[in-house]
Motif scaffolding. Sequence first.
Motif, PDB file in Angstrom:
ATOM      1  N   ALA A  49      -4.302   2.837   8.562  1.00 35.59           N
ATOM      2  CA  ALA A  49      -5.406   1.914   8.279  1.00 35.59           C
ATOM      3  C   ALA A  49      -6.712   2.521   8.772  1.00 35.59           C
ATOM      4  CB  ALA A  49      -5.151   0.572   8.957  1.00 35.59           C
ATOM      5  N   GLN A  50      -7.748   2.452   7.921  1.00 37.42           N
ATOM      6  CA  GLN A  50      -9.049   3.010   8.290  1.00 37.42           C
ATOM      7  C   GLN A  50      -9.967   1.959   8.906  1.00 37.42           C
ATOM      8  OE1 GLN A  50      -9.502   6.367   8.089  1.00 37.42           O
ATOM      9  NE2 GLN A  50      -7.365   6.314   7.448  1.00 37.42           N
ATOM     10  N   ASN A  51      -9.575   0.699   8.809  1.00 36.93           N
ATOM     11  CA  ASN A  51     -10.387  -0.371   9.398  1.00 36.93           C
ATOM     12  C   ASN A  51      -9.502  -1.606   9.574  1.00 36.93           C
ATOM     13  OD1 ASN A  51     -10.257  -1.708   6.813  1.00 36.93           O
ATOM     14  ND2 ASN A  51     -11.833  -0.264   6.122  1.00 36.93           N
ATOM     15  N   VAL A  63       0.630   5.646   5.552  1.00 40.63           N
ATOM     16  CA  VAL A  63      -0.709   5.116   5.319  1.00 40.63           C
ATOM     17  C   VAL A  63      -1.270   4.700   6.675  1.00 40.63           C
ATOM     18  CG1 VAL A  63      -2.051   3.265   4.256  1.00 40.63           C
ATOM     19  CG2 VAL A  63      -0.080   4.234   3.046  1.00 40.63           C
ATOM     20  N   THR A  72      -3.971  -5.756   5.783  1.00 42.29           N
ATOM     21  CA  THR A  72      -3.186  -5.599   4.549  1.00 42.29           C
ATOM     22  C   THR A  72      -1.775  -5.101   4.861  1.00 42.29           C
ATOM     23  OG1 THR A  72      -5.214  -5.097   3.356  1.00 42.29           O
ATOM     24  CG2 THR A  72      -3.156  -4.483   2.277  1.00 42.29           C
ATOM     25  N   LEU A  73      -1.699  -4.159   5.809  1.00 39.90           N
ATOM     26  CA  LEU A  73      -0.373  -3.654   6.193  1.00 39.90           C
ATOM     27  C   LEU A  73       0.440  -4.775   6.865  1.00 39.90           C
ATOM     28  CD1 LEU A  73      -1.301  -0.098   7.563  1.00 39.90           C
ATOM     29  CD2 LEU A  73      -0.658  -0.781   5.246  1.00 39.90           C
ATOM     30  N   GLN A 122      -7.897  -3.075   6.395  1.00 39.58           N
ATOM     31  CA  GLN A 122      -6.722  -2.323   5.925  1.00 39.58           C
ATOM     32  C   GLN A 122      -5.508  -2.587   6.820  1.00 39.58           C
ATOM     33  OE1 GLN A 122      -7.496   1.814   5.253  1.00 39.58           O
ATOM     34  NE2 GLN A 122      -9.157   1.423   3.777  1.00 39.58           N
ATOM     35  N   PRO A 137       0.796  -1.241   0.000  1.00 40.51           N
ATOM     36  CA  PRO A 137       0.000   0.000   0.000  1.00 40.51           C
ATOM     37  C   PRO A 137       0.823   1.283   0.000  1.00 40.51           C
ATOM     38  CG  PRO A 137      -0.664  -1.525   1.764  1.00 40.51           C
ATOM     39  CD  PRO A 137       0.643  -1.983   1.243  1.00 40.51           C
TER      40      PRO A 137
END
Lengths: 470, 470
Positions: free
Chosen positions: A318-320, A316, A326-327, A323, A277
């Motif tokens: 994470a908003q949730n 970046v 994913t990181l 996410q 990301p």
Amino acid sequence: MTAMLNPADSGFLSALEARLPKGTLREVTPSYLEEPRGRYRGQAAAVARPGSVAEVSTILAAAHAARVPVIPYGGGTGLVGGQIAEAGPMPLLLSLERMNRVRDVDGPGNSIVVEAGMILADVQAAAERVDRLFPLSLASEGSCRIGGNLAANAGGINVIRYGNTRDLCLGLEAVFADGTVMHGLKRLRKDNTGYDLRHLLIGSEGTLGVITAASLRLFPRPTETATAMIAMRDVEAALSLLDRTRDAVGEAISAFELIHRQGLDFLTEKMPDVPQPLALEGEWIVLTELGGRGVSAALEKVLEAAFEAGEVTDAVIAQNAAQAQTLWDVRETIPEANRLVGGISSHDISLPVSDIPRFIGEAQAALTAFDPDLRINCFGHLGDGNLHYNVYPPKGRAKQEYDNAYDRIKTIVHDLTHAYDGSVSAEHGIGRLKTGDLETYGDPGKLMAMRAIKSALDPHGILNPGVILR
Amino acid sequence: MTAMLNPADSGFLSALEARLPKGTLREVTPSYLEEPRGRYRGQAAAVARPGSVAEVSTILAAAHAARVPVIPYGGGTGLVGGQIAEAGPMPLLLSLERMNRVRDVDGPGNSIVVEAGMILADVQAAAERVDRLFPLSLASEGSCRIGGNLAANAGGINVIRYGNTRDLCLGLEAVFADGTVMHGLKRLRKDNTGYDLRHLLIGSEGTLGVITAASLRLFPRPTETATAMIAMRDVEAALSLLDRTRDAVGEAISAFELIHRQGLDFLTEKMPDVPQPLALEGEWIVLTELGGRGVSAALEKVLEAAFEAGEVTDAVIAQNAAQAQTLWDVRETIPEANRLVGGISSHDISLPVSDIPRFIGEAQAALTAFDPDLRINCFGHLGDGNLHYNVYPPKGRAKQEYDNAYDRIKTIVHDLTHAYDGSVSAEHGIGRLKTGDLETYGDPGKLMAMRAIKSALDPHGILNPGVILR
């Protein structure tokens, strides 16, 4: 001590079989004799799969009497060959895989009692079912077993906040070499009744006793979590960000990982399906996770200040949860990409945290002087001062071509680590891989006392011979 | 093993004196032979006051060769007689008092290296000078020494957040019985290089080696502190308040102390100058301290909810540091008032936290059945499950009149503790006072291994004979 040992021959095995429930002893299948890095290939006469501490006691008492070597076996994920005996009299493998139950869980009391053969992810899940956190977390959590984590004092990503495996353990049930059982599954926060054998057994890698069960600490689950992947100006800036974050949220830093762009390049090369990301211009990334009230707002403020100071170039947040995952996937697939690339030499080292920027610079200079084409992937748990400092051949070359360079590269990295008063085994242990390093870099007084303790608790040397002490 | 030992006679002392700087050996003054509770009166041929680890090594090597008993001595504040030898061949006292320097302090790295003879309050002050917290805190902090705290694995009021002394220690320098020095002053957060002898020595009460220096963890100082003294409906309500507080602030609970009104009555009787800010109608008080961003607001909310639930009947929240100190003075002078009253039997026990209300009820019933006039002062570190459960004669009677009841009272309390899977020594250790309790309640497998380790590391039994293992 190996000279005193006898192989686990058919006479020994049939006498032992008669004293155990049918099916406890089995033939060894190949998976027990392999290890993740493919460095060792084991041997064993049979695998014993006891179902109770009494059966473990029976097995060890028999092996002690017959002077037969025993290799305790958890999930087989160890990275230093502690679970693999290549040579010596044919040993018996002792796998805890059938002792995999939760014996007791107490959410309000923040404790859980589990058997040694439980998969780490299953322990985490059992804690989650009572709305608690068991914070030990590492790449192999889906297959490693808690007994092995305890035997190796595993580290992982949440050490900065919750400590190593030993810090998560309240009590142990274990069996000594002669079959004597220690019943010590206390769930107390304070207990000063004699020598702390729990901490002696934790990290002894199966050489002083076999852990059969443990009472473990649980924690409240953080009510709010903030996860961010952050591009840093350099390693000094990453340390500065750690300080800023600590000033802002105290102990609420659950993880603070350092990633080098080489790791991302390996991912791109070998596992292109893993999303990345953050576009990275410089060399270094930090992946951090905070947990507790108000951490999201605090993290934003910290990043703003670090951005203004020129320490952070991009980030970046994470908003949730998806996410955030994913990181974390980036971080957690790097070891697999590393394996696919094939390293010459991997080093699990730790240093005083503030020395890390200087160490990284000097290590790179020393390796470049040795061979300017080597590739270095340095990543790890910055908050704990723990680096996985791995060295790879130039692109297009195979690690086998560099077999002759292994010793020299290892010595360069370990000598420098030792000069910084660091450790040549931060979280993976000594196993069979680093016994020479322990003799080279270990304190002679400590080694003397370790040998005395090994002889006292395992006088015939049946438990995991060749591990930690040669 | 005592039978093998020789007294520290004049021949031994003069030979040793010749190998040490002038003045290292001295006559023993009476203060070295007394202990806080007046239960033991010691003996010693001389006191050695070494100035370096090399001198400690010289002393132990000589004692080992001559089989002369050595009593390691810190601040003399131990409560279980670990620093006092009443009988046996005349020992040499080994006081660390002259080894009292800070060797290194690293604020950004959150560590400090100190010698074993440093007074605990001086370690705290050295941390404060670099804007850090060394959280070990206990009533005797003005005179106890960090080496003794480590040898006894001291607890105190901040364990709920920061752990026991062992959790605050990163590395040790120590000398084994034969004079071998272990150099282990690492400052690493992760170090899996062999058996953890640090944790074996911590809590071994000077029976396995003499700690000469330690590297210790430091912490950020909380930016905001909230302190409150709270009148509770009952002990269940106190536990509920602990849960509520934990849900609200997570690990930010620095202390959570339980106080019984008997302690306040003793204070009123024996130390009337100590202010008691909270008028108490019921039996139980909680004294709590939180540290971290937003804790004052969080505490007010928690108290409001607990008040509405009928769990809290009254509360005093400190408005500034001076008021907080007044609240802490109440807690910290209770042990002194207890001493002035004179107890029959004091018990330093721990239990699974959630069992504490039931335990308190059952212990009181059992003691009342034995003698309804006994007074009980039960107080302690509720968050750690650690109670100081002390039993006193009826008002107007002297403890000496109850000497015959001591064994029976102790057995009632300890049997019940053991039935709850608790510990008969939570934070004070075994010393010479509780060796019988350890044999009664200790796990036989653990005791077997402890004896094997003691024989391995101190084959002649010179180190603190009679402590932990008889």
